[in-house]
Design a protein around this motif. Sequence first.
Motif, PDB file in Angstrom:
ATOM      1  N   GLU A  20      -0.356  -4.111   8.136  1.00  0.00           N
ATOM      2  CA  GLU A  20      -1.041  -3.369   9.113  1.00  0.00           C
ATOM      3  C   GLU A  20      -0.181  -2.986  10.220  1.00  0.00           C
ATOM      4  N   LYS A  23       2.709  -0.683   9.409  1.00  0.00           N
ATOM      5  CA  LYS A  23       2.199   0.571   9.252  1.00  0.00           C
ATOM      6  C   LYS A  23       2.355   1.459  10.594  1.00  0.00           C
ATOM      7  N   ASN A  54      -1.496   2.373  -1.384  1.00  0.00           N
ATOM      8  CA  ASN A  54      -0.518   2.930  -0.646  1.00  0.00           C
ATOM      9  C   ASN A  54       0.775   3.307  -1.231  1.00  0.00           C
TER      10      ASN A  54
END
Length: 307
Positions: A20, A23, A54
């Motif tokens: 996370e 990204k 993803n």
Amino acid sequence: MISIVVPVYNEEENIIPLFEKLKKVIKKEYEIIFVDDGSFDKSYEILKKIHSENENIKCIKFSRNFGKTAALMAGFETAKGDIIVTIDADLQNDPQDIPKMVEMLNKYDAVSGWRYNRKDPFISKKLPSAISNKLSRWLTGLKIHDFNCGLKAYRKECLDDIELYGEMHRYIPAILAWKGYKIGEVKVKHYPRKYGKSKYGVKRLARGLFDLINFKFWAGYSTRPLHLFGGVGLIMFIAGFLIDLYLVFLKILYGEKLSERPLLLLGTLLMIMGFQIFMTGFLAEIMIRNYYSSSNKKIYVIKEKLE
Ligand code: UDP
Ligand code: MG
């Protein structure tokens, strides 16, 4: 494009938060390459899930634990980006440091992180690491503070034909500096490990020392081993020869009984050992020649070529 290489060995709780953060931080085009180095927790299941949900994610799974060096190598070989960033999977590094490191690649070929405020236990980590950094600076001649930071950024070309084995990943900057690349260093944040266990302990200090000696030998003599072995061997041989010559004179002039002189043993030993070390150098020369002629490896690095 930026390729981010993440070695993963039993980091199940860390992968998602790291992903996370990555990204959010990376603004350019990127790919993330996770290399699962034989984890036996849920790491790979989590990676597979990330991969299916993803884009731009590559996952490599090793058949067993081969070590961080091997994991990084596999990542480098897969990477398609013109910039390669390595980062530990354990959240001890901060992805927010990546943009400034990438920025610095305008000036340098590689940039190494410096955990100036390192959050690790003193006895098992910081002390051995201080000793090892000092030794590394001294022996490799590369004046950076932190050789073993997991966060590093490279221009692709400097990793193109790098060879790593054992646990040499820590010396990548030193190897690159030896090849003539420009190495930069920048302070990066560091956090204590929240989840999972550290995979390295004090044992690493001894191993690191051998790797360092290995590097030193490779950097200095890999293309001319006879200069080292021949030199040492010759000095020993000559010393032994002179000692025995001296004894021969004693025998001839004064009729001394040589069987009672321990010096005879030393002289003879030195001659035999010196000769053998010299021959080892010859063998090494033969091996080196084979190596360079059979593997297309170059003994030089070209920075630029005008034709
Ligand atoms: N790692 C790996 N293979 C190993 C040992 C470690 O891929 O055999 C990975 C590990 O998952 C982490 C990074 O290398 O992402 C650094 O390991 P660790 O945090 O244990 O080292 P430390 O920070 O304690 O020096
Ligand atoms: Mg760590």
